[in-house]
Structure formats: C-alpha cells, structure tokens
Design an enzyme around this catalytic site. Structure first.
Site, PDB file in Angstrom:
ATOM      1  N   LYS A 204      54.767   1.476  -8.989  1.00 27.60           N
ATOM      2  CA  LYS A 204      54.083   0.935  -8.025  1.00 27.60           C
ATOM      3  C   LYS A 204      54.344   0.472  -6.819  1.00 27.60           C
ATOM      4  CE  LYS A 204      50.255  -0.088 -11.351  1.00 27.60           C
ATOM      5  NZ  LYS A 204      49.540  -0.846 -12.056  1.00 27.60           N
ATOM      6  N   ARG A 239      52.846   0.703 -19.703  1.00 24.61           N
ATOM      7  CA  ARG A 239      52.138   2.032 -19.344  1.00 24.61           C
ATOM      8  C   ARG A 239      52.856   2.659 -18.304  1.00 24.61           C
ATOM      9  NH1 ARG A 239      48.662   2.983 -15.125  1.00 24.61           N
ATOM     10  NH2 ARG A 239      46.815   4.440 -15.521  1.00 24.61           N
TER      11      ARG A 239
HETATM   12  N1  PMM Z   1      47.265   0.570 -13.235  1.00 23.74           N
HETATM   13  C1  PMM Z   1      46.571   1.650 -12.670  1.00 23.74           C
HETATM   14  C2  PMM Z   1      45.537   2.309 -13.406  1.00 23.74           C
HETATM   15  N2  PMM Z   1      44.976   1.762 -14.496  1.00 23.74           N
HETATM   16  N3  PMM Z   1      45.239   0.225 -16.268  1.00 23.74           N
HETATM   17  C3  PMM Z   1      45.943  -0.848 -16.842  1.00 23.74           C
HETATM   18  N4  PMM Z   1      45.433  -1.429 -18.040  1.00 23.74           N
HETATM   19  N5  PMM Z   1      47.121  -1.526 -16.266  1.00 23.74           N
HETATM   20  C4  PMM Z   1      47.598  -1.008 -15.086  1.00 23.74           C
HETATM   21  O1  PMM Z   1      48.580  -1.483 -14.497  1.00 23.74           O
HETATM   22  C5  PMM Z   1      46.984   0.215 -14.492  1.00 23.74           C
HETATM   23  C6  PMM Z   1      45.756   0.747 -14.991  1.00 23.74           C
HETATM   24  C7  PMM Z   1      47.028   2.326 -11.487  1.00 23.74           C
HETATM   25  O2  PMM Z   1      48.290   2.938 -11.542  1.00 23.74           O
HETATM   26  P1  PMM Z   1      48.275   4.543 -11.737  1.00 23.74           P
HETATM   27  O3  PMM Z   1      47.904   5.216 -10.458  1.00 23.74           O
HETATM   28  O4  PMM Z   1      49.858   4.831 -11.877  1.00 23.74           O
HETATM   29  O5  PMM Z   1      47.477   5.117 -12.725  1.00 23.74           O
END
Ligand code: PMM
Length: 257
Positions: A204, A239
């Site tokens: 991020k 994640r």
């Molecule tokens: N971050 C992203 C998308 N979905 N869902 C949860 N539960 N927590 C998060 O921090 C989160 C998410 C955006 O990041 P990406 O582009 O790396 O998917």
C-alpha cells in the site's frame, strides 16, 4: 489470504490477470505457496476508481471463483455487491469480504444470514470515487474499533453468527501514513473484542511514503515485515501479494517466539 485482483486498474497488481486463466494459475500457485484463503476481487478500490456495474464485476470474477472453489480452495469474494456475492457463493466461494462493511448494499446482510456465510467487515472512510476522505481522528484505533464493533453487533443482531465475523481496520482506506502505522500497531486493541482481525497492508501507498519506493510491486520486503508485525500484535489473517515470502517470514518468527 492471497490477493487475486481480476481488474485492469488495481494499484498493486492491476492488469496482471484480467485473463481468467492467469488469475486461476496465480490462485493455485498462491495455495501451493501456503495461502489458506484466496481473495478474488473484480472492482478496483484505488483512490479515484469509478464503480463498475455488478454484471461486469461478475463477468471478471465468476470463472476464477468457480475454478478455484471446484478444486477445494477456500475462496473469499471481495465485493460490495450482494448480486456478485450471491453468484460467487453459488459457485463455491465461502467468505464475503466487503470493504464497505455491508453499508453499500442493504441486501448484503440478509444474504449473509440466508447463506450462513462468514464475512470480513472493513473500515473505510469515504469512497474510492472521491479518493476517500481523511477525517481528523482523535484516536484512530479507538474510532475504527468502535465503528467495526457496531457493524459486528448489527450483523449479530440480524442473525450472522459471531464466529462468522472478522474485522479489518482498512489499512490505506482514508488514513494518513501515521494512522495506518497506528492501526497495525494497535491490532491487539481490536483483537481483544474476540473477533478475528484481518490486516491488509501489502504494497500500500503508505509503504511508498515510508520507504520512497514508488513502484508497488517493489514494496514486498516491507509488506512481509508488516504482515509479521500484524500477526505479532494479534491479527489472525494477513492479506498479501507475496505469499511465499510471508509464509517464510512467519515460519521463522514462530520458531523464534
Ligand atoms: N485492500 C484492498 C482491497 N480489498 N479487503 C480487505 N478486507 N482489506 C484490505 O485491506 C483490502 C481489501 C486494496 O488493495 P489491493 O489493490 O492490493 O487489493
């Protein structure tokens, strides 16, 4: 939890796997590298991203969800839309990951109750299309904690089982660099409520601010460190994009502990 974004424009891996075959191969590789859950998403949440309609979102994710679930993999569907969640649960997804904490679609909560599906409730300030809001928090950890507990209790009051709820402070979703760091450091304060805590810090932009590394794909070393920090401080699920490296770091940390 491994990240498989089937989008043209996610900040961290957008465009890598719009081809479903590529997304499926990556999901399988992540499981072989040690992921317990594969999180499949079809709508970008990057600041400024415009919402897409549910039909397009479903067209992107459904073949991927179906194929991974058929192989026995635990798939979570990253969506704010009940129509998408419903079709993916029908196709074998087991978890709904909703970055709006069930606020964007009023039919999401009844769907979870009907299906008995576990849910991830995430805190988000503002919306993607408005590039999120950065509210002035007095105590970001406390305010996010109170919000998430209120959402969790609303779920339980509607009939979602308490064991089926995980909480996520939403790293990067309308928070400053310092607030993101505070939320990871404060995972233990969220975890004491008893719900599993999920932290998604991988690649991020606050990592870019802290390290000067502009390219998200080059932020994996810091992402791995933050995943270990999150687990150390009470998170149950991280994640991540780099599953193999995260597993390796966690294995060594567990022995050292
Ligand atoms: N971050 C992203 C998308 N979905 N869902 C949860 N539960 N927590 C998060 O921090 C989160 C998410 C955006 O990041 P990406 O582009 O790396 O998917």
């Amino acid at each position: 939890m491994a990240i498989v974004n089937v989008t043209p424009d996610s900040f961290s891996d957008g465009g890598e796997r719009l081809d479903p075959e590529q997304a499926i191969d990556d999901g399988l590789r992540f499981v072989s590298e040690g992921a317990d859950i594969v999180d499949v998403g079809g709508e970008s949440t990057r600041p400024g991203a415009q919402p897409i309609d549910a039909a397009e979102e479903l067209r992107r994710v459904l073949p991927v969800v179906e194929s991974l679930a058929r192989r026995g993999i635990t798939v979570s569907i990253d969506t704010r839309h009940a129509a998408v969640a419903r079709a993916c649960l029908d196709a074998g997804a087991r978890i709904v990951n909703d970055v709006s904490a069930l606020r964007d679609d009023p039919t999401m909560m009844p769907l979870l109750v009907e299906r008995g599906a576990p849910v991830v409730l995430m805190h988000r300030a503002g919306r993607a299309e408005d590039k999120y809001a950065v509210p002035a928090y007095d105590d970001v950890v406390e305010e996010v904690r109170v919000f998430l507990l209120e959402r969790a209790w609303a779920c339980e009051a509607s009939g979602v089982a308490c064991r089926d709820i995980a909480l996520d402070p939403g790293i990067g979703f309308g928070k400053t660099v310092e607030e993101n760091v505070a939320l990871i450091a404060g995972a233990s304060r969220l975890a004491v409520a008893g719900y599993p805590v999920l932290i998604g810090a991988s690649r991020k932009s606050f990592i870019g601010s802290l390290t000067g590394i502009a390219e998200p794909r080059r932020r994996d070393p810091a992402s791995v460190w933050l995943a270990v920090e999150a687990i150390r401080r009470g998170a149950s699920i991280v994640r991540v994009h780099d599953v193999a490296a995260t597993r390796q770091a966690l294995a060594v940390w567990q022995v050292m502990r």
